[in-house]
Design a protein around this motif. Structure first.
Motif, PDB file in Angstrom:
ATOM      1  N   CYS A 112       0.765  -1.240   0.068  1.00 52.19           N
ATOM      2  CA  CYS A 112      -0.012   0.057   0.086  1.00 52.19           C
ATOM      3  C   CYS A 112       0.978   1.087   0.046  1.00 52.19           C
ATOM      4  O   CYS A 112       2.084   1.407   0.731  1.00 52.19           O
ATOM      5  CB  CYS A 112      -0.629   0.118   1.210  1.00 52.19           C
ATOM      6  SG  CYS A 112      -2.057   1.424   1.510  1.00 52.19           S
ATOM      7  N   THR A 113       0.468   2.398  -0.684  1.00 52.47           N
ATOM      8  CA  THR A 113       1.401   3.497  -1.018  1.00 52.47           C
ATOM      9  C   THR A 113       0.589   4.487  -0.003  1.00 52.47           C
ATOM     10  O   THR A 113       1.035   5.843   0.084  1.00 52.47           O
ATOM     11  CB  THR A 113       1.225   4.036  -2.317  1.00 52.47           C
ATOM     12  OG1 THR A 113      -0.058   4.389  -2.722  1.00 52.47           O
ATOM     13  CG2 THR A 113       1.731   2.997  -3.200  1.00 52.47           C
ATOM     14  N   MET A 114      -0.217   4.083   0.970  1.00 51.64           N
ATOM     15  CA  MET A 114      -0.844   5.339   1.814  1.00 51.64           C
ATOM     16  C   MET A 114       0.440   5.836   2.803  1.00 51.64           C
ATOM     17  O   MET A 114       1.389   5.066   3.126  1.00 51.64           O
ATOM     18  CB  MET A 114      -1.901   4.865   2.516  1.00 51.64           C
ATOM     19  CG  MET A 114      -3.352   4.893   1.652  1.00 51.64           C
ATOM     20  SD  MET A 114      -4.735   4.760   2.441  1.00 51.64           S
ATOM     21  CE  MET A 114      -4.894   3.146   3.010  1.00 51.64           C
ATOM     22  N   THR A 115       0.380   7.035   3.186  1.00 53.59           N
ATOM     23  CA  THR A 115       1.238   7.454   4.023  1.00 53.59           C
ATOM     24  C   THR A 115       0.904   8.086   5.529  1.00 53.59           C
ATOM     25  O   THR A 115      -0.480   7.603   5.904  1.00 53.59           O
ATOM     26  CB  THR A 115       2.044   8.509   3.243  1.00 53.59           C
ATOM     27  OG1 THR A 115       0.984   9.883   3.194  1.00 53.59           O
ATOM     28  CG2 THR A 115       2.636   8.410   2.200  1.00 53.59           C
ATOM     29  N   GLY A 116       1.284   8.844   6.023  1.00 55.13           N
ATOM     30  CA  GLY A 116       0.962   9.228   7.345  1.00 55.13           C
ATOM     31  C   GLY A 116      -0.424   9.845   7.650  1.00 55.13           C
ATOM     32  O   GLY A 116      -0.553  10.775   6.467  1.00 55.13           O
ATOM     33  N   GLY A 117      -1.274   9.809   8.514  1.00 56.66           N
ATOM     34  CA  GLY A 117      -2.764  10.064   8.306  1.00 56.66           C
ATOM     35  C   GLY A 117      -3.551   8.994   8.229  1.00 56.66           C
ATOM     36  O   GLY A 117      -4.740   8.988   8.874  1.00 56.66           O
ATOM     37  N   SER A 118      -2.971   7.886   7.638  1.00 59.85           N
ATOM     38  CA  SER A 118      -3.946   6.714   7.546  1.00 59.85           C
ATOM     39  C   SER A 118      -3.965   5.652   8.519  1.00 59.85           C
ATOM     40  O   SER A 118      -4.459   4.833   8.740  1.00 59.85           O
ATOM     41  CB  SER A 118      -3.551   5.827   6.168  1.00 59.85           C
ATOM     42  OG  SER A 118      -2.242   5.619   6.163  1.00 59.85           O
ATOM     43  N   SER A 119      -2.878   6.276   9.420  1.00 60.94           N
ATOM     44  CA  SER A 119      -2.605   5.433  10.627  1.00 60.94           C
ATOM     45  C   SER A 119      -4.139   5.453  11.400  1.00 60.94           C
ATOM     46  O   SER A 119      -4.676   6.357  11.680  1.00 60.94           O
ATOM     47  CB  SER A 119      -1.780   6.151  11.679  1.00 60.94           C
ATOM     48  OG  SER A 119      -1.154   5.150  12.470  1.00 60.94           O
ATOM     49  N   GLY A 120      -4.386   3.972  11.902  1.00 64.38           N
ATOM     50  CA  GLY A 120      -5.605   3.956  12.562  1.00 64.38           C
ATOM     51  C   GLY A 120      -6.855   3.488  11.965  1.00 64.38           C
ATOM     52  O   GLY A 120      -7.702   3.064  12.198  1.00 64.38           O
ATOM     53  N   GLY A 121      -6.892   3.569  10.623  1.00 58.15           N
ATOM     54  CA  GLY A 121      -7.723   3.219   9.629  1.00 58.15           C
ATOM     55  C   GLY A 121      -7.840   1.607   9.627  1.00 58.15           C
ATOM     56  O   GLY A 121      -7.124   0.926   9.812  1.00 58.15           O
ATOM     57  N   GLY A 122      -9.244   1.348   9.386  1.00 53.11           N
ATOM     58  CA  GLY A 122      -9.586   0.045   9.607  1.00 53.11           C
ATOM     59  C   GLY A 122      -9.304  -0.837   8.358  1.00 53.11           C
ATOM     60  O   GLY A 122      -9.315  -0.504   7.100  1.00 53.11           O
TER      61      GLY A 122
END
Length: 406
Positions: A347-357
């Motif tokens: 996955c290429t998501m970065t900081g801020g996606s933390s905690g997402g389900g």
């Protein structure tokens, strides 16, 4: 590798991006910080002396529960001073740390449109690029999966997902979170699932403050420029929901660190929330129309065809204003032999996606939350999340039982 950390807000109106150095503060928990900026806290926030509450009566009037008043008094905290800005005092003797000491008085309108929009930066700390997991079972590093934007309106395609807002010593920060079912209140849940590092700073810090959940944040997927003209209703169409209680694992509180993945296998948390405004008689689940079950006995990795991770990545190349998803077949990541093996996806998501389900088919074949984003590498090619077992179930059931009589 860098841990996926909460995203730190920029100074209002500031256009600068990240400096060359990284933050080394205890407030930055072992979370999602891949490519991050390190801007300072907003100095002019909460200067209008907004009102404070911990909940609302059926007629919409603000109420302060006696137990909240008592807990604040025990720690020498004056509610009026807190509302007028004393929450910004991060002295160690004022930074409540113990599990029983969570307090989060509602400061009405603190999260205004500007403050919500500007909470889009992520402090970071580097760790080794290679987490080999040589003491346990670790599968080969997955190929990067390009995050895809969630179709708008978000409420029609990911109604349970939203953005988590909170304040730490370095300013306003963001994570992602998910509405989950409450066994004590079928169809009327007020529970939200996120990462432990999004509510508590781990072994060198305490509980974050002004924690609030915004379901379907920026529901229409407006650009950053468009959001500068947006109303609060457009940014938070289903309201702002403040945490009345938060609980994370004992392991996260005692071990959690911003470096090296310490505590990551136990990096989960559950919030009980209440609306900032409006009738308290309507639950979060009723308001958004959905909540996910949580599976604490999800199938082993070889039996899972795919997982879907959802979040609001805010570190470059993202700006924190839009929801994204990654879908991939999971692998295994072992940090230490004594800790549970984590799930890992490309996955290429970065900081801020933390905690997402993270959602997969549960034992009954229906979609369920089986993990949440915890850590990822500096190259933003993969994410890892905890395998939810007895510790996670204990946290979940404890929060549910705490409010079972309401």
């Amino acid at each position: 590798m860098r841990l996926i950390r909460p995203v730190l807000a920029a100074r209002r109106g500031r256009t600068g991006r990240r400096p060359s150095s990284v933050l080394a503060v205890a407030a930055v928990t072992a979370v999602l910080a891949l490519t991050a900026t390190a801007c300072g806290p907003e100095e002019d926030n909460a200067s209008d002396k907004p009102s404070v509450s911990a909940g609302q009566s059926s007629d919409g009037k603000i109420t302060i529960p006696d137990d909240l008043k008592d807990r604040l008094k025990e720690h020498g905290i004056d509610l009026d001073q807190w509302k007028n800005g004393d929450w910004k005092n991060w002295d160690r003797d004022k930074w409540l740390r113990e599990a029983k000491d969570f307090v989060n008085p509602i400061i009405e309108d603190l999260w205004d449109p500007d403050r919500m929009r500007d909470a889009d930066k992520s402090p970071e700390k580097p760790v080794d690029n290679d987490i080999s997991g040589d003491e346990g079972v670790t599968d080969p590093t997955p190929a990067p999966v390009q995050a895809a934007g969630v179709r708008t309106p978000y409420h029609a395609n990911a109604a349970e997902s939203g953005k988590l807002l909170f304040d730490g010593p370095e300013g306003s920060m963001v994570c992602s979170a998910t509405v989950v079912k409450d066994p004590a209140h079928p169809g009327k849940s007020n529970l939200v699932w996120t990462a432990g590092h999004c509510v508590h700073a781990g072994k060198k810090g305490g509980w974050y403050r002004n924690i609030a959940f915004v379901p379907s944040y920026n529901n229409q997927g407006l650009s950053l420029a468009g959001l500068k003209k947006a109303t609060k209703q457009e940014i938070a169409p289903y309201g702002v929901w403040w945490g009345t209680w938060a609980q994370t694992s004992d392991q996260w509180i005692s071990q959690g660190s911003s470096m090296g993945g310490l505590g990551a296998p136990y990096d989960f948390a559950v919030l009980h929330v209440t609306p900032e405004k409006g009738s308290a008689g309507k639950s979060l689940e009723e308001t958004v129309g959905s909540a996910l079950p949580v599976d604490f006995n999800a199938p082993a990795v070889p039996k899972i065809d795919s997982m879907t991770a959802t979040g609001f990545p805010a570190a470059p190349p993202y700006d924190g204003q839009k929801a994204f998803q990654c879908v991939d077949k999971p692998g295994r990541l072992s940090l230490t032999a004594q800790d549970p093996t984590m799930y890992r996806i490309g996955c290429t998501m970065t900081g801020g996606s933390s905690g997402g389900g993270w959602v997969a088919k549960g034992q009954d074949g229906k979609p369920a939350l089986v993990s949440n984003t915890s850590i990822g590498p500096v190259t933003a090619g993969w994410l890892a999340g905890p395998r939810l077992g007895k510790e996670a179930k204990g946290v979940y059931e404890s929060v549910s039982k705490k409010y079972a009589g309401e």
